[in-house]
Design a protein around this motif. Structure first.
Motif: not given
Length: 185
Positions: A31-36, A68-74
């Motif tokens: 569900l997109g997690i691996y995209s990092a 981590i950067g993407r989780l901050i944006v989310i």
């Protein structure tokens, strides 16, 4: 006088297809997690297969750092969505805060990408100043709007100058001056 070196890409379509299809499948399954991690694999493949002057580039960031950067944006988007639904004035404050912080985010992103890139084991760096980023990304656009977009070429040049002049390879600073490009044509 400076010498000119040609870039060479040594990657193969079959190799890239294998990386791409695995990245796609794992990104969908997680569900997109691996995209990092997919982003890191992609950058590493293209960097490591790009050569100039007998040396190749490399990318050193990890999937965890990207995640981590993407989780901050989310989290910021989630906070905005909640505030838009339950406290619209707060949503406006969040939008303004993001706009005000945008030059800081641009500088931090440039630092991250530069410091995680290398050429022949020599790291890139970015040391552009946040104050200059505010001038380039907030001040000049106001001038562009007031001039009915006739000053747009100044914005384009300022963005390119800021991005390039802020970078270095090891201790060697980059330098960009569009006027020099036009003189050589």
């Amino acid at each position: 006088m400076s010498s000119q070196e040609d870039f060479e890409f040594r990657g193969k379509a079959g190799e890239w297809f294998g990386i791409w299809i695995v990245n796609l499948l794992l990104s969908v399954l997680t569900l997109g997690i691996y995209s990092a991690w997919a982003k890191v694999r992609t950058k590493k493949y293209f960097y490591q297969n790009t050569w100039v002057a007998g040396r190749n580039f490399d990318y050193h960031a990890t999937g965890k750092q990207i995640l981590i950067g993407r989780l901050i944006v989310i989290a910021a988007l989630f906070a905005y969505a909640l505030s838009a639904a339950f406290a619209p004035p707060l949503a406006l404050v969040i939008i303004l805060a993001v706009l005000i912080c945008m030059p800081i985010l641009i500088v931090r992103s440039a630092k991250f990408n530069a410091r995680n890139s290398s050429w022949g084991n020599v790291r890139f760096n970015f040391d552009g100043e946040t104050g200059d980023a505010y001038r380039v990304y907030m001040g000049i656009p106001i001038l562009v709007g007031l001039s009915l977009y006739t000053a747009f070429p100044f914005l384009e040049r300022a963005v390119q100058r800021f991005g390039i002049n802020g970078h270095s390879l090891g201790k060697t600073r980059f330098h960009f001056d569009r006027a020099l490009l036009h003189k050589s044509l």
